[in-house]
Scaffold this active site. Structure first.
Site, short mmCIF file in Angstrom:
data_model
loop_
_atom_site.label_atom_id
_atom_site.label_comp_id
_atom_site.label_asym_id
_atom_site.label_seq_id
_atom_site.Cartn_x
_atom_site.Cartn_y
_atom_site.Cartn_z
N GLY A 12 54.43 -39.17 152.10
CA GLY A 12 53.77 -40.10 153.01
C GLY A 12 52.37 -39.74 153.44
O GLY A 12 51.94 -40.12 154.53
N THR A 13 51.61 -39.03 152.59
CA THR A 13 50.23 -38.71 153.02
C THR A 13 49.37 -39.99 153.08
O THR A 13 48.47 -40.07 153.91
CB THR A 13 49.56 -37.68 152.08
OG1 THR A 13 49.46 -38.22 150.77
CG2 THR A 13 50.33 -36.37 152.07
N LEU A 94 59.68 -53.35 142.78
CA LEU A 94 60.10 -54.48 143.63
C LEU A 94 60.65 -55.59 142.75
O LEU A 94 60.25 -55.75 141.60
CB LEU A 94 58.90 -55.02 144.43
CG LEU A 94 58.39 -54.13 145.54
CD1 LEU A 94 57.10 -54.71 146.12
CD2 LEU A 94 59.43 -53.96 146.65
N HIS A 110 47.31 -46.52 143.47
CA HIS A 110 47.72 -45.82 142.25
C HIS A 110 46.73 -44.68 141.96
O HIS A 110 45.52 -44.88 142.06
CB HIS A 110 47.78 -46.81 141.07
CG HIS A 110 48.26 -46.15 139.82
ND1 HIS A 110 49.60 -45.89 139.60
CD2 HIS A 110 47.59 -45.66 138.74
CE1 HIS A 110 49.73 -45.27 138.43
NE2 HIS A 110 48.52 -45.12 137.90
N ASP A 151 51.53 -52.29 137.91
CA ASP A 151 50.12 -51.89 138.01
C ASP A 151 49.18 -52.90 137.36
O ASP A 151 48.07 -52.55 136.93
CB ASP A 151 49.89 -50.49 137.39
CG ASP A 151 50.65 -49.40 138.14
OD1 ASP A 151 50.85 -49.53 139.35
OD2 ASP A 151 51.06 -48.42 137.48
N LYS A 178 42.66 -36.92 148.39
CA LYS A 178 41.74 -36.69 149.51
C LYS A 178 40.47 -37.54 149.39
O LYS A 178 40.06 -38.20 150.34
CB LYS A 178 41.38 -35.21 149.54
CG LYS A 178 40.76 -34.76 150.83
CD LYS A 178 40.66 -33.25 150.89
CE LYS A 178 39.83 -32.89 152.09
NZ LYS A 178 39.00 -31.72 151.88
C1 GAR Z 1 50.32 -40.97 145.65
O1 GAR Z 1 49.47 -40.21 144.84
C2 GAR Z 1 50.41 -42.40 145.13
O2 GAR Z 1 49.22 -42.88 144.61
C3 GAR Z 1 51.42 -42.23 144.03
O3 GAR Z 1 52.40 -41.38 144.57
C4 GAR Z 1 51.77 -40.48 145.51
C5 GAR Z 1 52.53 -40.58 146.81
O4 GAR Z 1 52.04 -39.66 147.75
N1 GAR Z 1 51.95 -43.51 143.65
C6 GAR Z 1 52.19 -43.83 142.38
O5 GAR Z 1 52.07 -43.05 141.46
C7 GAR Z 1 52.67 -45.26 142.16
N2 GAR Z 1 52.58 -45.62 140.80
P1 GAR Z 1 52.31 -39.83 149.32
O6 GAR Z 1 53.81 -40.08 149.52
O7 GAR Z 1 51.91 -38.50 149.89
O8 GAR Z 1 51.46 -40.96 149.83
#
Ligand code: GAR
Length: 198
Positions: A12-13, A94, A110, A151, A178
């Site tokens: 969840g960043t 989804l 993404h 995507d 970041k």
């Molecule tokens: C993020 O890098 C997001 O872009 C990626 O998963 C990570 C989740 O990090 N999503 C995908 O690859 C979707 N195709 P987070 O839980 O720390 O936000």
């Protein structure tokens, strides 16, 4: 006020970047009123609770059929009168119901420059592993609308970043998050809430 639901599956960043932007009044008047996780016990749920945001789990593994999982999410989003759905590290696909009810109201972040390194099977660290394996010198982050093609929806914002010679998938992922994702996602959400993109 635009009511925002953030859908998560892990750390969840990106959710945190949205929460921080909201605290600084940088979400264009939008408010995160619901967080839905597709997995139980993930840290994103704690981040939501700490911020005082209603957080629920609709675990993908509790549903054999995608259509039942999809219905559960659609009901929850509709009951909570959500205007914008943000996929922030949501790693489940989804279904047709959510896509129909929230057509042009779902955005995703993404970790690559779409149309490169995206589509089925490209998620999280896997994306960065493939980027390094391929030898490309530039990667980045993309925020886009979600449609029935994985995507494949319209691109809203992108940021290009260099792949450095000594990058590992982990260091690259950190930089893309970041300098790319955590900047672009709140910005795109604010643009939507202000009616600057439709
Ligand atoms: C993020 O890098 C997001 O872009 C990626 O998963 C990570 C989740 O990090 N999503 C995908 O690859 C979707 N195709 P987070 O839980 O720390 O936000």
């Amino acid at each position: 006020m635009t009511k925002i639901a953030v859908l998560v599956s892990g750390g969840g960043t990106n959710l945190q970047a949205l929460i921080d932007a909201q605290k600084e009044n940088k979400l264009g008047g939008g408010e995160i009123t619901l967080v839905i996780s597709s997995a139980a016990g993930v840290y994103a749920l704690e981040r939501a609770e700490k911020a005082g945001i209603k957080a629920i789990t609709i675990a993908r593994k509790d549903y054999t059929d995608l259509s039942d999982f999809d219905s559960a999410i659609e009901s929850s989003l509709s009951e909570n009168k959500i205007d914008l759905v943000v996929l922030a590290g949501f790693l489940s696909v989804l279904g047709a119901k959510v896509l129909k009810t929230f057509k042009d109201k779902i955005i995703n972040v993404h970790p690559s420059l779409i149309p490169a390194f995206c589509g089925k099977g490209f998620y999280g660290l896997k994306v960065h592993k493939e980027v390094i394996k391929s030898g490309v010198k530039v990667t980045g982050a993309t925020v886009h609308f979600v449609n029935e093609i994985v995507d494949g929806g319209k691109i809203i914002l992108q940021k290009a970043l260099d792949v450095l010679p000594d990058d590992t998938p982990e260091t690259l992922q950190q930089r893309v998050m970041k300098e790319g994702e955590w900047v672009l996602l709140p910005k795109a959400v604010a643009m939507f809430c202000k009616g600057e993109i439709v």
